[in-house]
Design an enzyme around this catalytic site. Structure first.
Site, PDB file in Angstrom:
ATOM      1  N   CYS A 109      15.464  19.905  42.344  1.00 53.77           N
ATOM      2  CA  CYS A 109      14.159  20.488  42.578  1.00 53.77           C
ATOM      3  C   CYS A 109      14.024  21.803  41.819  1.00 53.77           C
ATOM      4  O   CYS A 109      14.963  22.583  41.745  1.00 53.77           O
ATOM      5  CB  CYS A 109      13.861  20.750  44.053  1.00 53.77           C
ATOM      6  SG  CYS A 109      13.887  19.261  45.040  1.00 53.77           S
ATOM      7  N   ARG A 148      15.313  19.416  36.696  1.00 51.66           N
ATOM      8  CA  ARG A 148      15.937  19.570  38.006  1.00 51.66           C
ATOM      9  C   ARG A 148      15.485  18.491  38.990  1.00 51.66           C
ATOM     10  O   ARG A 148      15.961  18.431  40.128  1.00 51.66           O
ATOM     11  CB  ARG A 148      15.584  20.936  38.594  1.00 51.66           C
ATOM     12  CG  ARG A 148      16.009  22.091  37.720  1.00 51.66           C
ATOM     13  CD  ARG A 148      15.655  23.401  38.357  1.00 51.66           C
ATOM     14  NE  ARG A 148      16.464  23.630  39.550  1.00 51.66           N
ATOM     15  CZ  ARG A 148      17.666  24.167  39.541  1.00 51.66           C
ATOM     16  NH1 ARG A 148      18.204  24.540  38.408  1.00 51.66           N
ATOM     17  NH2 ARG A 148      18.336  24.341  40.655  1.00 51.66           N
ATOM     18  N   TRP A 169      13.175  16.369  43.442  1.00 48.63           N
ATOM     19  CA  TRP A 169      14.159  15.289  43.427  1.00 48.63           C
ATOM     20  C   TRP A 169      14.379  14.933  44.895  1.00 48.63           C
ATOM     21  O   TRP A 169      14.916  15.727  45.659  1.00 48.63           O
ATOM     22  CB  TRP A 169      15.470  15.745  42.779  1.00 48.63           C
ATOM     23  CG  TRP A 169      16.450  14.628  42.603  1.00 48.63           C
ATOM     24  CD1 TRP A 169      16.511  13.741  41.574  1.00 48.63           C
ATOM     25  CD2 TRP A 169      17.532  14.283  43.486  1.00 48.63           C
ATOM     26  NE1 TRP A 169      17.561  12.857  41.763  1.00 48.63           N
ATOM     27  CE2 TRP A 169      18.198  13.169  42.924  1.00 48.63           C
ATOM     28  CE3 TRP A 169      18.007  14.794  44.695  1.00 48.63           C
ATOM     29  CZ2 TRP A 169      19.309  12.565  43.514  1.00 48.63           C
ATOM     30  CZ3 TRP A 169      19.110  14.188  45.301  1.00 48.63           C
ATOM     31  CH2 TRP A 169      19.748  13.093  44.700  1.00 48.63           C
ATOM     32  N   ASN A 224      14.059  24.073  47.531  1.00 50.33           N
ATOM     33  CA  ASN A 224      15.147  23.391  46.838  1.00 50.33           C
ATOM     34  C   ASN A 224      16.366  23.479  47.742  1.00 50.33           C
ATOM     35  O   ASN A 224      16.701  24.572  48.198  1.00 50.33           O
ATOM     36  CB  ASN A 224      15.405  24.109  45.493  1.00 50.33           C
ATOM     37  CG  ASN A 224      16.655  23.612  44.797  1.00 50.33           C
ATOM     38  OD1 ASN A 224      17.073  22.483  45.011  1.00 50.33           O
ATOM     39  ND2 ASN A 224      17.242  24.457  43.972  1.00 50.33           N
ATOM     40  N   GLY A 225      17.007  22.340  48.026  1.00 53.56           N
ATOM     41  CA  GLY A 225      18.187  22.344  48.899  1.00 53.56           C
ATOM     42  C   GLY A 225      18.043  21.300  49.986  1.00 53.56           C
ATOM     43  O   GLY A 225      17.204  20.403  49.893  1.00 53.56           O
ATOM     44  N   GLU A 247      33.752   8.622  30.218  1.00 49.32           N
ATOM     45  CA  GLU A 247      32.561   9.377  29.854  1.00 49.32           C
ATOM     46  C   GLU A 247      31.571   8.500  29.085  1.00 49.32           C
ATOM     47  O   GLU A 247      30.358   8.565  29.312  1.00 49.32           O
ATOM     48  CB  GLU A 247      32.963  10.617  29.037  1.00 49.32           C
ATOM     49  CG  GLU A 247      31.815  11.441  28.494  1.00 49.32           C
ATOM     50  CD  GLU A 247      30.806  11.896  29.549  1.00 49.32           C
ATOM     51  OE1 GLU A 247      31.072  11.803  30.745  1.00 49.32           O
ATOM     52  OE2 GLU A 247      29.699  12.330  29.139  1.00 49.32           O
ATOM     53  N   LYS A 257      27.751   7.706  30.293  1.00 53.80           N
ATOM     54  CA  LYS A 257      26.586   7.993  29.455  1.00 53.80           C
ATOM     55  C   LYS A 257      25.727   6.748  29.319  1.00 53.80           C
ATOM     56  O   LYS A 257      24.520   6.788  29.473  1.00 53.80           O
ATOM     57  CB  LYS A 257      27.086   8.462  28.083  1.00 53.80           C
ATOM     58  CG  LYS A 257      26.294   9.507  27.430  1.00 53.80           C
ATOM     59  CD  LYS A 257      26.651  10.920  27.832  1.00 53.80           C
ATOM     60  CE  LYS A 257      26.505  11.191  29.315  1.00 53.80           C
ATOM     61  NZ  LYS A 257      27.068  12.412  29.750  1.00 53.80           N
ATOM     62  N   GLU A 273      24.017   5.720  32.786  1.00 54.63           N
ATOM     63  CA  GLU A 273      23.006   6.598  33.397  1.00 54.63           C
ATOM     64  C   GLU A 273      21.675   6.568  32.660  1.00 54.63           C
ATOM     65  O   GLU A 273      20.637   6.764  33.273  1.00 54.63           O
ATOM     66  CB  GLU A 273      23.519   8.033  33.570  1.00 54.63           C
ATOM     67  CG  GLU A 273      23.639   8.845  32.311  1.00 54.63           C
ATOM     68  CD  GLU A 273      24.027  10.304  32.580  1.00 54.63           C
ATOM     69  OE1 GLU A 273      24.808  10.847  31.809  1.00 54.63           O
ATOM     70  OE2 GLU A 273      23.541  10.891  33.559  1.00 54.63           O
ATOM     71  N   HIS A 332      45.127  -6.586  35.568  1.00 52.86           N
ATOM     72  CA  HIS A 332      45.495  -6.536  36.994  1.00 52.86           C
ATOM     73  C   HIS A 332      44.305  -6.864  37.889  1.00 52.86           C
ATOM     74  O   HIS A 332      44.279  -6.500  39.058  1.00 52.86           O
ATOM     75  CB  HIS A 332      46.097  -5.162  37.322  1.00 52.86           C
ATOM     76  CG  HIS A 332      47.384  -4.926  36.600  1.00 52.86           C
ATOM     77  ND1 HIS A 332      48.563  -5.530  36.961  1.00 52.86           N
ATOM     78  CD2 HIS A 332      47.649  -4.214  35.479  1.00 52.86           C
ATOM     79  CE1 HIS A 332      49.511  -5.176  36.118  1.00 52.86           C
ATOM     80  NE2 HIS A 332      48.984  -4.379  35.190  1.00 52.86           N
ATOM     81  N   LYS A 349      19.109  17.006  36.716  1.00 53.76           N
ATOM     82  CA  LYS A 349      20.096  17.673  35.875  1.00 53.76           C
ATOM     83  C   LYS A 349      21.074  18.508  36.688  1.00 53.76           C
ATOM     84  O   LYS A 349      22.273  18.486  36.469  1.00 53.76           O
ATOM     85  CB  LYS A 349      19.346  18.560  34.879  1.00 53.76           C
ATOM     86  CG  LYS A 349      20.231  19.341  33.933  1.00 53.76           C
ATOM     87  CD  LYS A 349      20.798  18.428  32.890  1.00 53.76           C
ATOM     88  CE  LYS A 349      21.667  19.167  31.889  1.00 53.76           C
ATOM     89  NZ  LYS A 349      22.524  18.192  31.182  1.00 53.76           N
TER      90      LYS A 349
HETATM   91  O1  M6R Z   1      26.156  21.177  35.861  1.00 52.52           O
HETATM   92  P1  M6R Z   1      27.427  20.425  36.043  1.00 52.52           P
HETATM   93  O2  M6R Z   1      28.220  20.339  34.773  1.00 52.52           O
HETATM   94  O3  M6R Z   1      28.254  20.937  37.175  1.00 52.52           O
HETATM   95  O4  M6R Z   1      26.985  18.963  36.412  1.00 52.52           O
HETATM   96  C1  M6R Z   1      27.930  18.009  36.799  1.00 52.52           C
HETATM   97  C2  M6R Z   1      27.357  16.621  36.717  1.00 52.52           C
HETATM   98  O5  M6R Z   1      26.259  16.484  37.573  1.00 52.52           O
HETATM   99  C3  M6R Z   1      26.902  16.303  35.300  1.00 52.52           C
HETATM  100  O6  M6R Z   1      27.956  16.458  34.397  1.00 52.52           O
HETATM  101  C4  M6R Z   1      26.377  14.847  35.199  1.00 52.52           C
HETATM  102  O7  M6R Z   1      27.386  13.941  35.492  1.00 52.52           O
HETATM  103  C5  M6R Z   1      25.818  14.630  33.813  1.00 52.52           C
HETATM  104  N1  M6R Z   1      24.475  15.101  33.761  1.00 52.52           N
HETATM  105  C6  M6R Z   1      25.895  13.238  33.357  1.00 52.52           C
HETATM  106  O8  M6R Z   1      25.482  13.121  32.038  1.00 52.52           O
END
Ligand code: M6R
Length: 603
Positions: free
Chosen positions: A2, A27, A75, A99-100, A476, A480, A483, A499, A598
């Site tokens: 948010c 956000r 969000w 926010n929270g 990773e 990517k 998501e 396995h 984000k």
């Molecule tokens: O701001 P941060 O690096 O702490 O965020 C951690 C994760 O939320 C962040 O890396 C998330 O997995 C990525 N946006 C994915 O691409």
């Protein structure tokens, strides 16, 4: 999660709110809303949808008379995406954005219902705002009401509120969630991220834990929990405003991938010219184990960092997802440092992991991208990454800079612990200093990745495999891809497939394999044969000079030949580009994938 913005001043508020919300959409972007004072009283507009819908509804309200308002981009946590659940919430006397998460909102619902309140949404925010309204009616003082409400609420929050009988004033408070106050020649702002108001001001301060800020056109007053006035020091935001714009790229994600060479060299330059990084040599010599806590992509960077730290400095590293670390009662020896990695510096679970480590008396080192963020503020030492604002939800440049810092630390720790000679350490640091050149070469793979994306885009499942460091990279790469494309992806240590998971391989199943670690290439090759002989289509990512038998893969993306410590940095680029191009071809909302935000400021 948010985004909040509030402005009060001498010029129109609504355009500033909309502009700020556009910058804060990263956000959260499932709903948007605003409340503002007009000469006829307090008004609100909100939509369970994108900001553009709110903007069209507010298009007639750029009036010069409207100079005070608050805005929100959501969000969803409590309640589905709907107009009713969008913020602001309130009842005509008070409107608020939040926010929270208010954890005891059920108790608050009962408490308020007993006092005759009814509800129009499913949100915790509405309960919080009505609680403040109730206490305001009792006390007649907004700051007192907010302070008392804060005591009755559990959870984390940042609020910006308008009281109908206090025109021109914004009341803001926070606990746990980020909120900044900023002053400009046109007026004052309350905002979740200072990058959203850089066009108007760079003078900002963080609203302290439990503090309330009262914003007027003339200035901001800060009030502590005990009612005393707090004198604040303002900081100057150095960030380049244009860095938060697309600069001709179709998506922030692509722009941010293209910024990786610059981001990596800007991050490493101060480290390579200055040898201090928070821990003393004695501290480093006494380390028994390093703990790394982080989430998502940052955790994957930590995992890759583990391989380097263990190989170069021979220090055992425990990498944990922050949300596990914080509730697991981890075993921390007094001499063990805890490294927190976070782009935003606001991730709730990583912040909690940091606090846990500090409570236990362990030294905390934060690797953070956003200056002035909570994690940076609370850690014993901070190593800033210099990626600049990362706007796309999918993290790209933040990952490579985090990795660069961890590789740097592994070399420095290795030298201090004597596992590397001075000559070896100097040689590795010189290679690392050139990492940006290899990453730049990797960018040239964009077209090849787009071509491969066309081939693999319609699959429902993709496996990513690798060994050692390439397993960390596979995790990773899979994150990517999933998501932003919504294709189901799984990452496996290549030797582990047989396995169990190999039973999922059938004719045509895509398997993307990474081969940047020469020591295990032969082993990976065998694993590739195992899936190929069961029908998998293998796309291999391998350095240009690696001899690959003709029948080893269906497709190959050739990475630039680079020193081994730079290869994971280079290999991340085509992994990110594969995800990017696939998402574009599938028509996905690349920068704002569904259900995500984000900055994850709730646990
Ligand atoms: O701001 P941060 O690096 O702490 O965020 C951690 C994760 O939320 C962040 O890396 C998330 O997995 C990525 N946006 C994915 O691409």
């Amino acid at each position: 999660m948010c985004g909040i913005i509030g402005f009060t001043g001498k010029s129109p508020a609504v355009p500033k709110l909309l502009e700020g919300l556009a910058a804060l959409e990263y956000r959260g972007y499932d709903s948007a809303g605003a409340a503002y004072f007009t000469p006829d009283g307090l008004r609100t507009e909100k939509v369970g949808g994108r900001l553009s819908v709110l903007a069209s509804r507010l298009s007639g309200t750029t009036d010069a008379d409207i100079t005070c308002g608050i805005g929100h981009t959501r969000w969803a946590t409590h309640g589905t995406v709907s107009d009713a659940n969008a913020h602001p919430h309130g009842n005509g006397r008070v409107y608020g954005v939040h926010n929270g998460i208010i954890e005891n909102y059920r108790e608050l619902t009962l408490w308020l219902a007993e006092r005759g309140y009814t509800f129009t949404s499913d949100t915790d925010t509405e309960r919080a705002v009505l609680l403040i309204d109730c206490l305001y009616r009792e006390t007649g003082d907004p700051v007192k009401a907010m302070g008392e409400a804060a005591q009755r609420m559990t959870g984390s929050f940042a609020f910006a509120l308008l009281f109908a009988d206090r025109p021109g004033k914004i009341y803001a408070m926070r606990r746990g969630s980020p909120l900044f106050a900023a002053v400009s020649p046109e007026g004052t702002f309350a905002v979740s991220d200072i990058a959203a108001v850089l066009r108007y001001t760079r003078h900002f301060t963080r609203i302290g834990e439990g503090e309330t800020a009262v914003l007027t056109a003339e200035g901001i007053t800060f009030i502590a929990e005990d009612g005393s006035t707090v004198e604040k020091e303002y900081e100057w935001a150095e960030w380049d405003r244009t860095a938060a714009e697309k600069g001709g790229f179709p998506h922030f994600m692509l722009k941010e991938i293209w910024e990786e060479p610059t981001a990596v060299s800007a991050t490493l330059a101060p480290l390579l010219s200055d040898s201090s990084f928070g821990l003393t040599e004695t501290q480093i010599q006494n380390i028994r184990q390093i703990h790394i806590a982080a989430c998502g992509t940052a955790m994957h960077a930590g995992l890759m960092g583990k391989y380097f730290m263990e190989k170069l400095a021979r220090i055992p590293v425990n990498v944990e997802i922050s949300s596990e670390f914080r509730y697991r009662d981890p075993i921390l020896h007094p001499e063990d440092p805890v490294i927190l990695i976070s782009q935003s510096g606001e991730t709730a679970d990583t912040l909690a992991a940091l606090r846990l480590a500090k409570e236990r008396g362990n030294f905390t080192l934060a690797v953070v991208n956003v200056p002035g963020s909570a994690i940076a503020g609370e850690a014993d030492a901070v190593l800033y990454t210099a990626a600049g604002p990362e706007i796309a939800v999918a993290s790209t440049k933040a990952y490579t800079v985090q990795l660069a810092v961890l590789i740097y630390l592994a070399i420095r720790f290795g030298r201090i612990r004597g596992t590397l000679t001075q000559t070896e350490a100097d040689g590795l640091l010189a290679q690392l200093a050139d990492a940006h050149l290899y990453i730049e070469k990797a960018l040239a793979l964009s077209e090849a990745c787009r071509h491969m994306a066309e081939k693999y885009r319609d699959h429902k499942n993709i496996f990513f495999i690798g060994r050692g460091r390439d397993y960390a990279l596979s995790l990773e790469a899979a994150l990517k891809m999933k998501e932003i494309t919504y294709i189901h992806c799984e990452a496996y240590a290549a030797g582990e497939m047989k396995h169990g998971t190999i039973s999922l391989i059938e004719k045509g199943t895509p398997v993307f394999a990474f081969a940047t670690e020469s020591a295990v290439w032969d082993k990976l090759l065998s694993n590739i044969q195992e899936v190929r002989s069961r029908g998998a289509q293998v796309l291999l990512f391998a350095p240009a000079s690696l001899p690959v038998p003709e029948d080893a893969a269906c497709d190959i993306i050739r990475l630039p030949d680079a020193p081994e410590i730079c290869l994971p940095l280079c290999a991340a680029v085509p992994a990110q580009l594969m995800a990017y191009h696939t998402a574009v071809l599938l028509g996905r909302d690349v920068d704002k994938p569904r259900n995500l935000a984000k900055s994850v400021t709730v646990e």
